[in-house]
Design an enzyme around this catalytic site. Sequence first.
Site, PDB file in Angstrom:
ATOM      1  N   LYS A  25      39.229  31.310 -13.726  1.00 11.40           N
ATOM      2  CA  LYS A  25      40.046  30.935 -14.584  1.00 11.40           C
ATOM      3  C   LYS A  25      41.278  30.703 -13.676  1.00 11.40           C
ATOM      4  CE  LYS A  25      42.434  31.119 -19.186  1.00 11.40           C
ATOM      5  NZ  LYS A  25      42.390  31.524 -20.362  1.00 11.40           N
TER       6      LYS A  25
ATOM      7  N   ASP B 245      42.948  32.679 -31.183  1.00 15.84           N
ATOM      8  CA  ASP B 245      42.447  31.344 -30.952  1.00 15.84           C
ATOM      9  C   ASP B 245      40.867  31.333 -31.075  1.00 15.84           C
ATOM     10  OD1 ASP B 245      42.712  28.621 -30.266  1.00 15.84           O
ATOM     11  OD2 ASP B 245      42.739  29.142 -28.121  1.00 15.84           O
TER      12      ASP B 245
ATOM     13  N   LEU C 165      34.582  23.267 -15.955  1.00 16.59           N
ATOM     14  CA  LEU C 165      34.061  23.795 -17.183  1.00 16.59           C
ATOM     15  C   LEU C 165      34.917  23.643 -18.257  1.00 16.59           C
ATOM     16  CD1 LEU C 165      32.410  27.093 -15.874  1.00 16.59           C
ATOM     17  CD2 LEU C 165      31.320  24.966 -16.284  1.00 16.59           C
ATOM     18  N   GLY C 166      36.275  23.574 -18.133  1.00 19.99           N
ATOM     19  CA  GLY C 166      37.038  23.544 -19.321  1.00 19.99           C
ATOM     20  C   GLY C 166      38.327  23.532 -18.956  1.00 19.99           C
ATOM     21  N   GLN C 167      39.400  22.931 -19.779  1.00 21.38           N
ATOM     22  CA  GLN C 167      40.933  22.754 -19.325  1.00 21.38           C
ATOM     23  C   GLN C 167      41.629  23.180 -20.685  1.00 21.38           C
ATOM     24  OE1 GLN C 167      41.509  19.092 -17.317  1.00 21.38           O
ATOM     25  NE2 GLN C 167      43.331  19.910 -15.961  1.00 21.38           N
ATOM     26  N   GLY C 168      42.725  23.782 -20.191  1.00 19.93           N
ATOM     27  CA  GLY C 168      43.733  24.007 -21.354  1.00 19.93           C
ATOM     28  C   GLY C 168      45.097  23.710 -20.905  1.00 19.93           C
ATOM     29  N   ALA C 169      45.894  24.083 -21.522  1.00 19.23           N
ATOM     30  CA  ALA C 169      47.521  23.848 -21.492  1.00 19.23           C
ATOM     31  C   ALA C 169      47.844  24.774 -20.340  1.00 19.23           C
ATOM     32  CB  ALA C 169      48.197  24.059 -22.727  1.00 19.23           C
TER      33      ALA C 169
ATOM     34  N   SER D 274      42.920  26.145 -15.996  1.00 18.58           N
ATOM     35  CA  SER D 274      41.550  25.367 -15.957  1.00 18.58           C
ATOM     36  C   SER D 274      40.492  26.179 -15.463  1.00 18.58           C
ATOM     37  CB  SER D 274      41.712  24.135 -14.742  1.00 18.58           C
ATOM     38  OG  SER D 274      42.686  23.295 -15.095  1.00 18.58           O
ATOM     39  N   VAL D 275      39.282  26.218 -15.966  1.00 15.27           N
ATOM     40  CA  VAL D 275      38.089  26.922 -15.596  1.00 15.27           C
ATOM     41  C   VAL D 275      36.869  26.361 -14.870  1.00 15.27           C
ATOM     42  CG1 VAL D 275      36.242  28.491 -16.686  1.00 15.27           C
ATOM     43  CG2 VAL D 275      38.447  28.117 -18.010  1.00 15.27           C
TER      44      VAL D 275
END
Length: 716
Positions: free
Chosen positions: A38, A135, A15-19, A22-23
């Site tokens: 998450k 954020d 669904l999404g990815q950050g530093a 990941s979700v």
Amino acid sequence: MQSTANYLWHTDDLLGQGATASVYKARNKKSGELVAVKVFNTTSYLRPREVQVREFEVLRKLNHQNIVKLFAVEETGGSRQKVLVMEYCSSGSLLSVLESPENAFGLPEDEFLVVLRCVVAGMNHLRENGIVHRDIKPGNIMRLVGEEGQSIYKLTDFGAARELDDDEKFVSVYGTEEYLHPDMYERAVLRKPQQKAFGVTVDLWSIGVTLYHAATGSLPFIPFGGPRRNKEIMYRITTEKPAGAIAGAQRRENGPLEWSYTLPITCQLSLGLQSQLVPILANILEVEQAKCWGFDQFFAETSDILQRVVVHVFSLSQAVLHHIYIHAHNTIAIFQEAVHKQTSVAPRHQEYLFEGHLCVLEPSVSAQHIAHTTASSPLTLFSTAIPKGLAFRDPALDVPKFVPKVDLQADYNTAKGVLGAGYQALRLARALLDGQELMFRGLHWVMEVLQATCRRTLEVARTSLLYLSSSLGTERFSSVAGTPEIQELKAAAELRSRLRTLAEVLSRCSQNITETQESLSSLNRELVKSRDQVHEDRSIQQIQCCLDKMNFIYKQFKKSRMRPGLGYNEEQIHKLDKVNFSHLAKRLLQVFQEECVQKYQASLVTHGKRMRVVHETRNHLRLVGCSVAACNTEAQGVQESLSKLLEELSHQLLQDRAKGAQASPPPIAPYPSPTRKDLLLHMQELCEGMKLLASDLLDNNRIIERLNRVPALPDV
């Protein structure tokens, strides 16, 4: 596949990815319920322990419908990585909504208000719990569709959040650079050493950028080449921004900075909402923290917007639909002032129709008494303004060009931009057609009101004429009045002559009103014909057909951009798709210009002419009505004088008759004279007739007074 004790997911369901994490979309092993998990990566564990557990602690404190719920904290079986199990929002993020070509120029007004309401409510809950998010951005605002089909937005990703009171500061830097407060941007992005500490108001800056993005479809601060390519200019724009400005851009390389103090004309928000929103953006997009609003003022001002109701007002003369934002407890006078600000029509000149009926708005009455309106069923406002119509930017000006070579990413971006302009053209085409429909409907109602005025005035004139004619038709009085013995009746004869003149004036007025009715009927037939032509218009369907075909190609480009390259045949098909896409876009814009804009502009010209005819007719009817009223008033005065004179003559004849009966019989005259007896009887009849006429004329005057009290259209 990966799992925890109670949940299971596949790494393809990203669904999404950050530093640091990941979700994924996951399921409960027992119930099958969809959730979001998450999963933190190795980098996240390099952070201090207190930072690692901060997100868990923050989420456990929060419980609000506009904040993504935390269900559990679990660990994966093998690597024992921490996993947050959270509420799954099936409709993506606000960013994904804004990335859709339909919203290339911002959200529709109703959807924007939903975003504003949800973000304000979620942020208020954070502040009540002493938490700063750090954020805020569209990607961290998730969308869920409620049971009734309504959007619900929820704040998520509290990895950078921490507890912080209003008067506390922090020095660590988090966030996404386009949405960062300039002080944080200087240190985090430009890597410049500085000793500044940051407060909770940094969230307000991020909210300001997010709201601007949602309203317009673009970021407020854009250097030439984009924010990520020209970071120094990005910092200059945000720090040099003048007070009151809400956006800044550099149009060409090394060019000057240009400031905007209003939202762009392409955004879908009404001027009524913009006038409420812009001051808020100006005061939270303030680089100096001392000048920036605090959360208390932000919440107060945004709540003020959200508590207002919308009254839709269509200015018939200007041919513009307005959204008037007022509080339900406001008076009509406040509503009229708000209308004045948007239309420049002074309250004393504001007259309204709603669904064909005249609306009399008393300034001291509560605005709650205003009828419930919608964009398709607004109050119709009369004014003396010149038609100007809907103001808009030609979508063709925002259409990018394809590069000649095959560049999958560039082609996708271009197709997305062209499609966004196409959807803007579709919205404008609908607005232009809706505007014409409101013009026709409003004019039809006005003419119906004028026709009703004609009928009432004509009825009064004809009734008065009938009474006068009946009172003037007695031949006995005319023959008797000419006898030598009763020359005293000459004054009465002159008064009757004046009544006859007034009857002639009323007759001409009646004829005049009849001609006006015929003229209005002819104009109404012409209006119905024009309205039928608009209903037969198929430009919307043609534009929609082009958009459907363009959308199909756009989705192909969207898939292709994720691939490393195309084979020969696929590349040839891609080139053909680019050509077809360009032809469809050209056809769409041609239909918009020739079938929508040109017809709308011609309709505005015709509308202006019809409005002039309507105003002239209304003024003419007012003059005729005044003439009828004046005739009635004068006829009443003449009738009263005539009645009084006849009563005096009748009384004198009675006295003469009594004296004659007591005196000796007069000598026999050579010719018999029965006129005194006949005259006495006739005088009594006339007196009774005049009294009746006086009563009827008085009733007519009352009717005319009521007509004059009916709200009239303002003078041209």
